[in-house]
Design a protein around this motif. Structure first.
Motif, mmCIF file in Angstrom:
data_model
loop_
_atom_site.group_PDB
_atom_site.id
_atom_site.type_symbol
_atom_site.label_atom_id
_atom_site.label_comp_id
_atom_site.label_asym_id
_atom_site.label_seq_id
_atom_site.Cartn_x
_atom_site.Cartn_y
_atom_site.Cartn_z
ATOM 1 N N SER A 1 -27.496 31.257 36.812
ATOM 2 C CA SER A 1 -26.449 30.765 36.261
ATOM 3 C C SER A 1 -25.818 32.478 35.692
ATOM 4 O O SER A 1 -24.149 32.157 35.406
ATOM 5 C CB SER A 1 -26.886 30.356 35.138
ATOM 6 N N ASP A 2 -25.957 33.018 34.973
ATOM 7 C CA ASP A 2 -25.049 33.822 34.916
ATOM 8 C C ASP A 2 -23.910 35.467 35.621
ATOM 9 O O ASP A 2 -23.011 35.838 35.188
ATOM 10 C CB ASP A 2 -26.127 34.691 33.636
ATOM 11 N N TYR A 3 -24.770 35.074 37.118
ATOM 12 C CA TYR A 3 -24.163 35.720 37.412
ATOM 13 C C TYR A 3 -22.263 34.620 38.192
ATOM 14 O O TYR A 3 -21.373 35.629 37.923
ATOM 15 C CB TYR A 3 -24.624 35.674 39.722
ATOM 16 N N THR B 1 -32.095 36.209 29.964
ATOM 17 C CA THR B 1 -31.795 35.232 30.449
ATOM 18 C C THR B 1 -32.965 34.871 31.573
ATOM 19 O O THR B 1 -33.323 36.538 32.296
ATOM 20 C CB THR B 1 -30.466 35.461 31.406
ATOM 21 N N GLU C 1 -35.661 34.873 34.358
ATOM 22 C CA GLU C 1 -35.063 35.382 36.294
ATOM 23 C C GLU C 1 -34.782 33.905 36.955
ATOM 24 O O GLU C 1 -34.424 34.026 37.775
ATOM 25 C CB GLU C 1 -36.570 35.509 36.622
ATOM 26 N N THR D 1 -21.748 41.331 31.334
ATOM 27 C CA THR D 1 -22.642 40.174 31.224
ATOM 28 C C THR D 1 -22.021 39.334 31.083
ATOM 29 O O THR D 1 -20.827 39.894 30.169
ATOM 30 C CB THR D 1 -24.360 40.714 30.839
ATOM 31 N N LYS E 1 -26.741 40.438 34.290
ATOM 32 C CA LYS E 1 -27.494 38.609 33.408
ATOM 33 C C LYS E 1 -27.858 39.493 32.605
ATOM 34 O O LYS E 1 -27.875 40.421 32.236
ATOM 35 C CB LYS E 1 -28.612 38.766 34.663
ATOM 36 N N ASN E 2 -27.514 38.904 31.547
ATOM 37 C CA ASN E 2 -28.380 39.171 29.984
ATOM 38 C C ASN E 2 -29.410 39.556 29.987
ATOM 39 O O ASN E 2 -30.389 39.056 31.032
ATOM 40 C CB ASN E 2 -27.846 38.262 29.009
ATOM 41 N N ASP F 1 -32.791 31.445 35.999
ATOM 42 C CA ASP F 1 -31.874 31.123 35.434
ATOM 43 C C ASP F 1 -30.736 32.494 35.267
ATOM 44 O O ASP F 1 -29.726 31.679 35.308
ATOM 45 C CB ASP F 1 -31.733 30.324 33.834
ATOM 46 N N ALA F 2 -30.842 32.950 36.574
ATOM 47 C CA ALA F 2 -30.265 34.795 36.792
ATOM 48 C C ALA F 2 -28.340 33.852 37.170
ATOM 49 O O ALA F 2 -27.410 34.238 36.786
ATOM 50 C CB ALA F 2 -30.812 35.378 37.653
ATOM 51 N N CYS G 1 -19.929 35.021 34.800
ATOM 52 C CA CYS G 1 -19.504 36.105 35.556
ATOM 53 C C CYS G 1 -18.405 36.479 36.431
ATOM 54 O O CYS G 1 -17.241 36.099 36.786
ATOM 55 C CB CYS G 1 -20.661 37.585 35.475
#
Length: 339
Positions: A152-154, A145, A147, A87, A141-142, A149-150, A157
């Motif tokens: 952005s996490d992906y 975080t 859903e 993550t 995703k963290n 905004d998921a 990474c």
């Protein structure tokens, strides 16, 4: 020998034995003696996405979340090794206990919760690794975080791992991060895939093409599988990993750990994961490869995945119960299949 080692390790808690096993493999590798305990099997070379796989049997994500043991695991005969799930930020995962053995069923229940040291740590470990085989990096995703905004996490990474991976897997199917599986369906899936594919195109200009795969769950109806498959085909996704763990407990009903929350893996997962794999193969374009994972505890199980349409297979829980011999058996099965 592995049976004796396993018997000793199984006297310890599952997570303790997991950590000790990896530490032991790492120590043997650093001493240069691990290869003496594991002969590299001669496998059927497979070429997909422009990548040459020494054999079509890989290690699934989850065993080495931080790429701390990549060199050691790479000596055990796998044709490719997938690390993660990682993550953007480090996170401890769920409270202990969170890992349970069901040896009567050759199964494991886990609710680890994407415990990992963060993407920056993993990238540094991959960069320092001496392993020259095919490396997949699994991203998520963290937990905190939202859903919405998921993506952005992906993307965070993907940006960081892209140059260091041979392929990247987008994990939207772990049952241990609240709401994560909602990303497999409808507008949420369409938006996620569109954003990732757009970023992949930009990164390809800089680093060259790296295939982007998505890992899905087995707990879907036939109609849901068809809907997901159509969305994946329309998105231009490069491949699919089928499947993650299951929430179903029918096959282990009555076991003391059967009602523990988390994902069930191992032998009880074989039929449902292979069903999803078969359905995907019927719908997805032939040029979209599928990695079959879930329930492989023997060479015969691996053959079921290939017969259902898998291009590559991965093992995890079966490896815990059977050891490196399972890798050799599955690789040998791939040779007989090719004859």
């Amino acid at each position: 020998m592995y049976n004796l080692i396993r018997r000793a390790l199984f006297t310890l808690s599952p997570e303790t034995s997991h950590d000790l096993s990896l530490d032991g493999l790492g120590a043997l590798q650093r001493l240069g003696v691990l290869g003496a305990f594991s002969k590299k099997p001669e496998g059927r070379r497979t070429r997909l996405w422009g990548i040459d796989f020494e054999n079509p049997v890989g290690l699934a994500a989850g065993l080495d979340k931080n790429a701390d043991y990549l060199d050691a695991l790479g000596t055990l005969g796998f044709g490719f090794v997938e690390v993660g799930t990682v993550t953007p930020r480090p996170q401890p995962g769920n409270p202990h206990p969170r890992l349970f053995r069901l040896p009567e069923h050759q199964a494991i229940i886990n609710r680890m919760g994407f415990n990992n040291k963060g993407v920056d740590y993993l990238v540094e470990r991959v960069k320092r690794s001496q392993y020259r085989g095919v490396i997949g990096i699994n991203i998520g995703k963290n937990k905190d975080t939202p859903e919405d905004d998921a993506l952005s996490d992906y993307l965070t990474c993907l940006d960081k791992v892209y140059a260091h991976a041979d392929y990247v897997v987008v994990n939207v199917s772990s049952p241990n991060t609240p709401g994560l599986r909602n990303l497999q369906f409808g507008e949420a899936l369409t938006r996620l895939l569109a954003g990732l594919k757009e970023r992949q195109h930009r990164l390809t200009v800089i680093h060259g093409f790296k295939p982007l795969l998505i890992k899905i769950a087995p707990d879907m109806t036939s109609e849901e599988v068809q809907s997901v498959a159509r969305a994946l085909a329309e998105s231009g996704i490069d491949g699919v990993v089928a499947t993650n763990t299951t929430l179903e407990r029918e096959a282990v009903a009555g076991h003391p750990h059967a009602e523990e929350s988390g994902g069930l893996s191992g032998a009880p997962l074989l039929e449902s994961s292979t069903r999803v794999l078969r359905q995907l193969r019927e719908i997805l374009p032939a040029q979209v490869p599928i990695i079959g994972v879930g329930g492989i505890c023997s060479a015969a199980d691996a053959r079921k995945k290939w017969d259902a349409g898998a291009d590559l297979v991965q093992i995890y829980s079966g490896f815990i119960y059977q050891g490196p011999g399972l890798v050799r058996d599955c690789v040998q099965a791939s040779l007989s299949r090719a004859e």
